[in-house]
Design a protein around this motif. Structure first.
Motif, PDB file in Angstrom:
ATOM      1  N   ALA A   1       0.693  -1.029   0.587  1.00 11.85           N
ATOM      2  CA  ALA A   1      -0.359   0.354   0.301  1.00 11.85           C
ATOM      3  C   ALA A   1       0.801   0.959  -0.008  1.00 11.85           C
ATOM      4  O   ALA A   1       1.910   0.915   0.701  1.00 11.85           O
ATOM      5  N   VAL A   2       0.402   2.250  -0.584  1.00 14.10           N
ATOM      6  CA  VAL A   2       1.265   3.188  -0.836  1.00 14.10           C
ATOM      7  C   VAL A   2       0.723   4.481   0.183  1.00 14.10           C
ATOM      8  O   VAL A   2      -1.316   4.742  -0.012  1.00 14.10           O
ATOM      9  N   PHE A   3       1.181   5.994   0.799  1.00 11.75           N
ATOM     10  CA  PHE A   3       0.764   6.859   1.440  1.00 11.75           C
ATOM     11  C   PHE A   3       0.732   7.771   0.515  1.00 11.75           C
ATOM     12  O   PHE A   3       2.241   7.837   0.470  1.00 11.75           O
ATOM     13  N   ILE A   4       0.400   8.938  -0.161  1.00 14.00           N
ATOM     14  CA  ILE A   4       0.504   9.975  -1.320  1.00 14.00           C
ATOM     15  C   ILE A   4       0.589  11.362  -0.473  1.00 14.00           C
ATOM     16  O   ILE A   4      -0.389  11.350  -0.159  1.00 14.00           O
ATOM     17  N   ALA A   5       1.771  11.707   0.113  1.00 16.55           N
ATOM     18  CA  ALA A   5       1.529  13.590  -0.078  1.00 16.55           C
ATOM     19  C   ALA A   5       2.260  14.316   0.396  1.00 16.55           C
ATOM     20  O   ALA A   5       3.145  14.822   0.515  1.00 16.55           O
ATOM     21  N   THR A   6       1.865  13.786  -1.678  1.00 15.19           N
ATOM     22  CA  THR A   6       3.035  14.973  -2.290  1.00 15.19           C
ATOM     23  C   THR A   6       1.587  16.626  -2.300  1.00 15.19           C
ATOM     24  O   THR A   6       1.024  16.837  -2.340  1.00 15.19           O
ATOM     25  N   PRO A   7       2.911  17.371  -3.200  1.00 14.48           N
ATOM     26  CA  PRO A   7       1.757  18.554  -3.615  1.00 14.48           C
ATOM     27  C   PRO A   7       0.843  18.171  -4.480  1.00 14.48           C
ATOM     28  O   PRO A   7       0.564  17.152  -5.408  1.00 14.48           O
TER      29      PRO A   7
ATOM     30  N   VAL B   1      -3.946   2.329  -1.814  1.00 18.83           N
ATOM     31  CA  VAL B   1      -3.591   3.784  -2.244  1.00 18.83           C
ATOM     32  C   VAL B   1      -3.942   4.516  -0.901  1.00 18.83           C
ATOM     33  O   VAL B   1      -6.021   4.240  -1.095  1.00 18.83           O
ATOM     34  N   PHE B   2      -3.451   5.007  -0.300  1.00 21.00           N
ATOM     35  CA  PHE B   2      -4.091   5.656   0.873  1.00 21.00           C
ATOM     36  C   PHE B   2      -3.671   7.229   0.281  1.00 21.00           C
ATOM     37  O   PHE B   2      -2.147   8.029   1.063  1.00 21.00           O
ATOM     38  N   CYS B   3      -4.371   8.549  -0.008  1.00 23.68           N
ATOM     39  CA  CYS B   3      -3.692   9.823  -1.020  1.00 23.68           C
ATOM     40  C   CYS B   3      -4.489  11.075   0.184  1.00 23.68           C
ATOM     41  O   CYS B   3      -5.846  11.026   0.595  1.00 23.68           O
ATOM     42  N   ASP B   4      -3.889  11.772   0.480  1.00 24.42           N
ATOM     43  CA  ASP B   4      -3.497  13.394   1.207  1.00 24.42           C
ATOM     44  C   ASP B   4      -4.747  13.724   0.338  1.00 24.42           C
ATOM     45  O   ASP B   4      -4.919  13.928  -1.298  1.00 24.42           O
TER      46      ASP B   4
ATOM     47  N   LEU C   1      -9.958   7.406  -9.571  1.00 25.01           N
ATOM     48  CA  LEU C   1     -11.233   6.108  -9.019  1.00 25.01           C
ATOM     49  C   LEU C   1     -10.922   5.323  -9.713  1.00 25.01           C
ATOM     50  O   LEU C   1     -11.208   3.931  -9.267  1.00 25.01           O
ATOM     51  N   ASP C   2     -11.062   5.555 -11.196  1.00 26.31           N
ATOM     52  CA  ASP C   2     -11.476   4.592 -12.335  1.00 26.31           C
ATOM     53  C   ASP C   2     -10.464   3.791 -12.277  1.00 26.31           C
ATOM     54  O   ASP C   2     -10.132   2.532 -11.992  1.00 26.31           O
ATOM     55  N   ALA C   3      -9.002   3.997 -11.940  1.00 21.27           N
ATOM     56  CA  ALA C   3      -8.130   3.745 -11.951  1.00 21.27           C
ATOM     57  C   ALA C   3      -7.845   2.542 -10.792  1.00 21.27           C
ATOM     58  O   ALA C   3      -7.538   1.152 -11.164  1.00 21.27           O
TER      59      ALA C   3
ATOM     60  N   VAL D   1      -7.593  -2.221  -5.963  1.00 24.95           N
ATOM     61  CA  VAL D   1      -6.940  -2.209  -5.253  1.00 24.95           C
ATOM     62  C   VAL D   1      -8.010  -1.281  -4.716  1.00 24.95           C
ATOM     63  O   VAL D   1      -9.171  -0.599  -4.606  1.00 24.95           O
ATOM     64  N   SER D   2      -7.511  -0.764  -3.121  1.00 21.60           N
ATOM     65  CA  SER D   2      -8.767  -0.098  -2.443  1.00 21.60           C
ATOM     66  C   SER D   2      -7.979   1.006  -2.381  1.00 21.60           C
ATOM     67  O   SER D   2      -6.966   1.764  -2.553  1.00 21.60           O
ATOM     68  N   LEU D   3      -8.881   2.394  -2.091  1.00 20.16           N
ATOM     69  CA  LEU D   3      -8.433   3.739  -2.003  1.00 20.16           C
ATOM     70  C   LEU D   3      -9.161   4.264  -1.107  1.00 20.16           C
ATOM     71  O   LEU D   3      -9.906   4.476  -0.938  1.00 20.16           O
ATOM     72  N   GLY D   4      -8.360   4.958  -0.255  1.00 21.82           N
ATOM     73  CA  GLY D   4      -9.197   6.318   0.617  1.00 21.82           C
ATOM     74  C   GLY D   4      -8.059   7.220   0.222  1.00 21.82           C
ATOM     75  O   GLY D   4      -7.162   7.934   0.182  1.00 21.82           O
TER      76      GLY D   4
END
Length: 175
Positions: free
Chosen positions: A73-79, A97-100, A114-116, A122-125
């Motif tokens: 899983a990936v946490f995304i915290a970029t601009p 994916v867990f995206c800020d 969302l479509d991807a 895969v789960s998306l949060g």
């Protein structure tokens, strides 16, 4: 992917303040989490972060991290500008994916992300924590209890306060 009861291998893209102050420390102590890897544009910063928080891998290219089979899983915290593309890349790599917040800088980007995730299974949060802030909970309770009567319109303005941003948040394209 990990099985139930196993530790979830996390990769982090972007190692700024929210990650250093909240997310990485939580991942480092949570028994169900394994902080596997981190990505920064600067390899030295990535190396330093990995050493500080116990990640086994440090990268300056998120595609390299996404190829790591230990990352589930990936946490995304970029601009903000980069969120949708990074979500899409993570989903295509089969990573949850867990995206800020925000997921995208416009509806089309958010829909694409969302479509991807849906296509990849895969789960998306989305890390939208504001609803849990004490003042938001207090106002929600007052409305639910009818304390302030029937609410017909809400106008809200939230700002960072008196601090001045001299980083990507001050750039309209990046933010």
């Amino acid at each position: 992917m990990t099985e139930v009861g196993e530790r979830l291998g996390w990769g982090i893209i972007g190692i700024g303040n929210i990650v250093r102050s909240t997310m990485a420390p939580a991942m480092a102590v949570e028994p169900a989490c394994d902080l596997v890897a981190a990505v920064s544009r600067d390899q030295g910063r990535a190396d330093s972060f990995a050493l500080e928080f116990g990640a086994r891998f440090a990268y300056s290219d998120y595609d390299e991290m996404l190829a790591n089979p230990e990352v589930d899983a990936v946490f995304i915290a970029t601009p903000n500008l980069f969120h949708a593309d990074q979500v899409v890349a993570a989903a295509r790599a089969g990573k949850h994916v867990f995206c800020d917040k925000p997921l995208g800088i416009n509806v089309a980007d958010a829909r694409r992300a969302l479509d991807a995730c849906e296509s990849a299974g895969v789960s998306l949060g989305v890390n939208f924590h504001n609803r849990h802030l004490p003042w938001v909970r207090d106002v929600s309770r007052l409305i639910a209890e009818g304390t302030i009567g029937d609410v017909r319109v809400v106008q809200l303005q939230v700002a960072s306060g008196p601090r001045h941003y001299d980083n990507w948040r001050a750039d309209p394209v990046m933010a």
